[in-house]
Design a protein around this motif. Structure first.
Motif, PDB file in Angstrom:
ATOM      1  N   HIS A 271       0.875  -1.170   0.000  1.00 42.17           N
ATOM      2  CA  HIS A 271       0.000   0.000   0.000  1.00 42.17           C
ATOM      3  C   HIS A 271       0.918   1.227   0.000  1.00 42.17           C
ATOM      4  O   HIS A 271       1.541   1.543   1.008  1.00 42.17           O
ATOM      5  N   LEU A 272       1.014   1.862  -1.161  1.00 43.45           N
ATOM      6  CA  LEU A 272       1.934   2.990  -1.284  1.00 43.45           C
ATOM      7  C   LEU A 272       1.275   4.264  -0.756  1.00 43.45           C
ATOM      8  O   LEU A 272       0.109   4.538  -1.040  1.00 43.45           O
ATOM      9  N   GLY A 273       2.041   5.032  -0.008  1.00 43.49           N
ATOM     10  CA  GLY A 273       1.558   6.316   0.511  1.00 43.49           C
ATOM     11  C   GLY A 273       2.370   7.450  -0.082  1.00 43.49           C
ATOM     12  O   GLY A 273       3.597   7.464   0.021  1.00 43.49           O
ATOM     13  N   LEU A 274       1.690   8.397  -0.729  1.00 38.99           N
ATOM     14  CA  LEU A 274       2.364   9.547  -1.337  1.00 38.99           C
ATOM     15  C   LEU A 274       1.971  10.794  -0.563  1.00 38.99           C
ATOM     16  O   LEU A 274       0.785  11.142  -0.501  1.00 38.99           O
ATOM     17  N   VAL A 275       2.947  11.450   0.021  1.00 43.33           N
ATOM     18  CA  VAL A 275       2.654  12.600   0.877  1.00 43.33           C
ATOM     19  C   VAL A 275       3.216  13.871   0.226  1.00 43.33           C
ATOM     20  O   VAL A 275       4.387  13.890  -0.179  1.00 43.33           O
ATOM     21  N   GLY A 276       2.392  14.891   0.096  1.00 40.26           N
ATOM     22  CA  GLY A 276       2.823  16.104  -0.606  1.00 40.26           C
ATOM     23  C   GLY A 276       2.759  17.345   0.259  1.00 40.26           C
ATOM     24  O   GLY A 276       1.788  17.556   0.998  1.00 40.26           O
ATOM     25  N   LYS A 277       3.803  18.187   0.172  1.00 39.43           N
ATOM     26  CA  LYS A 277       3.810  19.472   0.871  1.00 39.43           C
ATOM     27  C   LYS A 277       3.005  20.479   0.053  1.00 39.43           C
ATOM     28  O   LYS A 277       3.376  20.811  -1.072  1.00 39.43           O
ATOM     29  N   GLY A 278       1.946  20.977   0.646  1.00 36.44           N
ATOM     30  CA  GLY A 278       1.075  21.917  -0.061  1.00 36.44           C
ATOM     31  C   GLY A 278       0.999  23.269   0.619  1.00 36.44           C
ATOM     32  O   GLY A 278      -0.079  23.713   1.008  1.00 36.44           O
ATOM     33  N   VAL A 279       2.141  23.926   0.771  1.00 36.42           N
ATOM     34  CA  VAL A 279       2.127  25.279   1.342  1.00 36.42           C
ATOM     35  C   VAL A 279       1.827  26.244   0.191  1.00 36.42           C
ATOM     36  O   VAL A 279       2.676  26.493  -0.663  1.00 36.42           O
ATOM     37  N   THR A 280       0.611  26.747   0.150  1.00 37.70           N
ATOM     38  CA  THR A 280       0.185  27.544  -1.006  1.00 37.70           C
ATOM     39  C   THR A 280       0.822  28.928  -1.006  1.00 37.70           C
ATOM     40  O   THR A 280       0.885  29.577  -2.039  1.00 37.70           O
ATOM     41  N   PHE A 281       1.295  29.360   0.158  1.00 37.10           N
ATOM     42  CA  PHE A 281       2.213  30.509   0.211  1.00 37.10           C
ATOM     43  C   PHE A 281       3.037  30.421   1.476  1.00 37.10           C
ATOM     44  O   PHE A 281       2.505  30.240   2.567  1.00 37.10           O
ATOM     45  N   ASP A 282       4.353  30.554   1.302  1.00 36.99           N
ATOM     46  CA  ASP A 282       5.265  30.474   2.443  1.00 36.99           C
ATOM     47  C   ASP A 282       5.926  31.832   2.670  1.00 36.99           C
ATOM     48  O   ASP A 282       6.922  32.172   2.034  1.00 36.99           O
ATOM     49  N   SER A 283       5.338  32.610   3.570  1.00 35.19           N
ATOM     50  CA  SER A 283       5.934  33.921   3.900  1.00 35.19           C
ATOM     51  C   SER A 283       7.073  33.739   4.895  1.00 35.19           C
ATOM     52  O   SER A 283       7.833  34.663   5.149  1.00 35.19           O
ATOM     53  N   GLY A 284       7.169  32.546   5.464  1.00 32.11           N
ATOM     54  CA  GLY A 284       8.120  32.291   6.545  1.00 32.11           C
ATOM     55  C   GLY A 284       7.439  32.332   7.907  1.00 32.11           C
ATOM     56  O   GLY A 284       7.976  31.849   8.895  1.00 32.11           O
ATOM     57  N   GLY A 285       6.257  32.945   7.959  1.00 31.49           N
ATOM     58  CA  GLY A 285       5.589  33.106   9.262  1.00 31.49           C
ATOM     59  C   GLY A 285       6.272  34.198  10.063  1.00 31.49           C
ATOM     60  O   GLY A 285       6.800  35.155   9.486  1.00 31.49           O
ATOM     61  N   ILE A 286       6.283  34.064  11.393  1.00 32.57           N
ATOM     62  CA  ILE A 286       6.910  35.085  12.243  1.00 32.57           C
ATOM     63  C   ILE A 286       8.407  35.202  11.910  1.00 32.57           C
ATOM     64  O   ILE A 286       8.965  36.299  11.884  1.00 32.57           O
ATOM     65  N   SER A 287       9.059  34.104  11.584  1.00 30.22           N
ATOM     66  CA  SER A 287      10.453  34.154  11.095  1.00 30.22           C
ATOM     67  C   SER A 287      10.399  34.540   9.616  1.00 30.22           C
ATOM     68  O   SER A 287      10.793  33.778   8.733  1.00 30.22           O
ATOM     69  N   ILE A 288       9.887  35.729   9.375  1.00 26.63           N
ATOM     70  CA  ILE A 288       9.493  36.110   8.003  1.00 26.63           C
ATOM     71  C   ILE A 288      10.674  36.165   7.024  1.00 26.63           C
ATOM     72  O   ILE A 288      11.793  36.503   7.415  1.00 26.63           O
TER      73      ILE A 288
END
Ligand code: BES
Ligand code: MN
Ligand code: ZN
Length: 509
Positions: A271-288
């Motif tokens: 049973h293969l598991g495919l995991v994807g990073k879906g950050v639709t925008f990465d501002s960095g957050g507080i560590s901008i």
């Protein structure tokens, strides 16, 4: 784009342009076969004759991507003849052929030509492989990212190739059935790659987690996949503290997207598991992040787009293996609700994470994605993510980084990348690197700092893949073409999709 096969003699084909490959012979061939000049890779004597003068002039060297266009070539039914340099004959393979097909498309569509024929070079590449490479390359070349240009719908300005004919003379392969199916499979893979590129190309205001989930749902309905979309409440219910820690800072709702492919007759124990990073925008957050180049962080969902595209291809190709894709989609934003450096989050697996840098958000959402995949019963895991700037420092824009916890799994994947014509380079996961992610107050930190940054990110993920055989693809440097190439536009590349599809097919019962 339509794709056709033809078994007529290339010289007899009526087309706007006949494309043939020119190769630079090896030193040995030069001496032994008395072949001093580059060779036109076409057995049809009429085609060689038509190219004879320009070949004799010395203008054509066969250098990779060199183009020479002849009009009204004598003795041919084609209106034009394009001689396309393919480099050294000795090293010419399906990977080069794929790029040449893309180059032909991009050269000709720029001249308002809508259709052409590509003569399969007769230099040892199996015909089925050649057809596959040409079709995949042509579709990749036909993609351009200028969606929001206002003249996009102007018929004259929207330059696209409408039809490609691949010429495989009868002598090469009399049974065209395998070629037909190779062509159809290649179409599916290439259209899925372009679907991935479409998703990746969208700016973050037009590709929120909610919109990404909608696009996944629509696609799933079209191809017959099961698709569930979970919201923030469910993410908290599942105790995905690492994922939620990132999502909590944004006004845009996160989405946990699950796509399931469960064919009949699949092997019971895989049973293969495919995991994807879906950050639709990465501002960095507080560590901008710094303003310079921040606009590029709209493509921080390329891993998610890749896995969604892979599921599309799988649903249509129907290998007999169970596959589940888990997409963690969110923005990474600074706000009054955002997580802060020093915060501690408890991941779904129960492990605690000290947040050193809120810009190391990809590994947080993937930690819970990998854990969830294991909970759903996945026996083998692959994740794809634009995870680190450090992988770009290590491998540049040429190779994607590949990490594997299991050598046999790596071997399988490496074979798939080769067949797909994609470049990836393995990086290490020695236990010594675990030191870097030690925390004073929690099980680990989310950022190990500058040195070996791609590796420490992978070491972090490994904590959540645990003992399940796992591969991690860091596509930060390869998911976006910084410059256009003769065979591909500047913009989203759709990298890793073809390898992943090939890899999944390899498990078919
Ligand atoms: N999305 C970025 C990585 C990235 C960089 C993608 C360049 C595409 C192009 C990721 O979330 C990130 O910000 N990583 C940090 C990690 C660091 C804070 C430990 C990085 O690489 O700088
Ligand atoms: Mn980041
Ligand atoms: Zn990121």
């Amino acid at each position: 784009m339509n794709t056709n096969l033809s078994s007529s003699a290339p010289s007899q084909l009526e087309t706007d342009c006949l494309v043939v490959v020119v190769l630079d012979p090896s030193e040995k061939d030069r001496a032994e076969k008395d072949q001093p000049a580059p060779s036109v890779e076409c057995a049809d004597p009429a085609v060689r004759e038509a190219a004879k003068d320009v070949m004799a002039s010395g203008e054509v060297t066969g250098k990779t991507f060199e183009t020479t266009l002849l009009h009204r070539p004598s003795g041919l039914k084609a209106k034009r003849l394009l001689l396309l340099g393919g480099g050294k004959a000795k090293t010419f393979s399906a990977a080069e052929l794929r790029q040449l097909a893309g180059t032909a498309v991009r050269t000709l569509k720029g001249k308002s030509i809508r259709s052409f024929a590509f003569a399969l070079p007769e230099n040892g590449i199996a015909a089925t492989e050649g057809v596959r490479a040409i079709v995949e390359g042509a579709f990749v070349g036909n993609f351009d990212p200028g969606y929001y240009k206002s003249d996009r719908n102007d018929k004259d300005k929207d330059q696209k190739i409408d039809a490609v004919t691949i010429v495989v003379p009868k002598e090469v392969q009399s049974d065209t059935k395998p070629l037909e199916s190779s062509m159809q499979a290649a179409r599916i893979v290439a259209e899925s790659q372009n679907f991935t590129r479409d998703l990746t190309n969208e700016p973050s205001n037009r590709m929120t987690p909610t919109i990404l989930a909608e696009r996944a749902k629509t696609m799933a309905a079209e191809v017959g996949l099961k698709c569930e979309v979970h919201d923030g409440d469910k993410i908290r219910q599942l105790k995905m503290g690492a994922f939620w820690g990132v999502a909590q800072g944004s006004d845009e709702a996160p989405a946990l997207i699950v796509l399931r492919y469960e064919p009949e007759g699949a092997a019971k124990d895989v049973h293969l598991g495919l995991v994807g990073k879906g950050v639709t925008f990465d501002s960095g957050g507080i560590s901008i992040k710094p303003a310079d180049g921040m606009e590029k962080m709209k493509y921080d969902m390329a891993g998610a787009a890749t896995m969604i595209g892979v599921m599309r291809a799988i649903a249509l190709l129907k290998p007999k293996v169970k596959v589940t894709a888990i997409i963690c989609a969110t923005e990474n934003m600074p706000s009054g609700k955002a997580q802060k450096p020093g915060d501690v989050q408890i991941a779904m697996s129960g492990k605690s994470i000290e947040i050193i840098n809120t810009d190391a958000e990809g590994r947080l959402i993937l930690a819970d994605g990998l854990c969830y995949a294991r909970q759903l019963g996945c026996t083998h895991l692959v994740d794809a993510a634009t995870l680190t700037g450090a992988v770009v420092v290590a491998l540049g824009y040429v190779n994607a980084g590949i990490f594997a916890s299991d050598d046999p799994l790596y071997e399988r994947f490496a074979k798939a990348t080769q067949q797909a014509g994609e470049k990836m380079w393995r990086l290490p996961l020695d236990d010594e690197y675990k030191e870097i992610i030690k925390s004073n107050i929690a099980d680990m930190v989310n950022s190990g700092g500058r040195w070996g940054g791609a590796i420490s990110a992978a070491m972090f993920l490994k904590e959540f893949a645990e003992d399940t055989p796992w591969i991690h693809l860091d596509i930060a440097g390869t998911a976006w073409m910084e410059e256009q190439k003769p065979w591909i536009a500047k913009g989203p590349s759709g990298v890793a999709l073809r390898s992943l599809v090939e890899f999944v097919k390899g498990w078919s019962a």
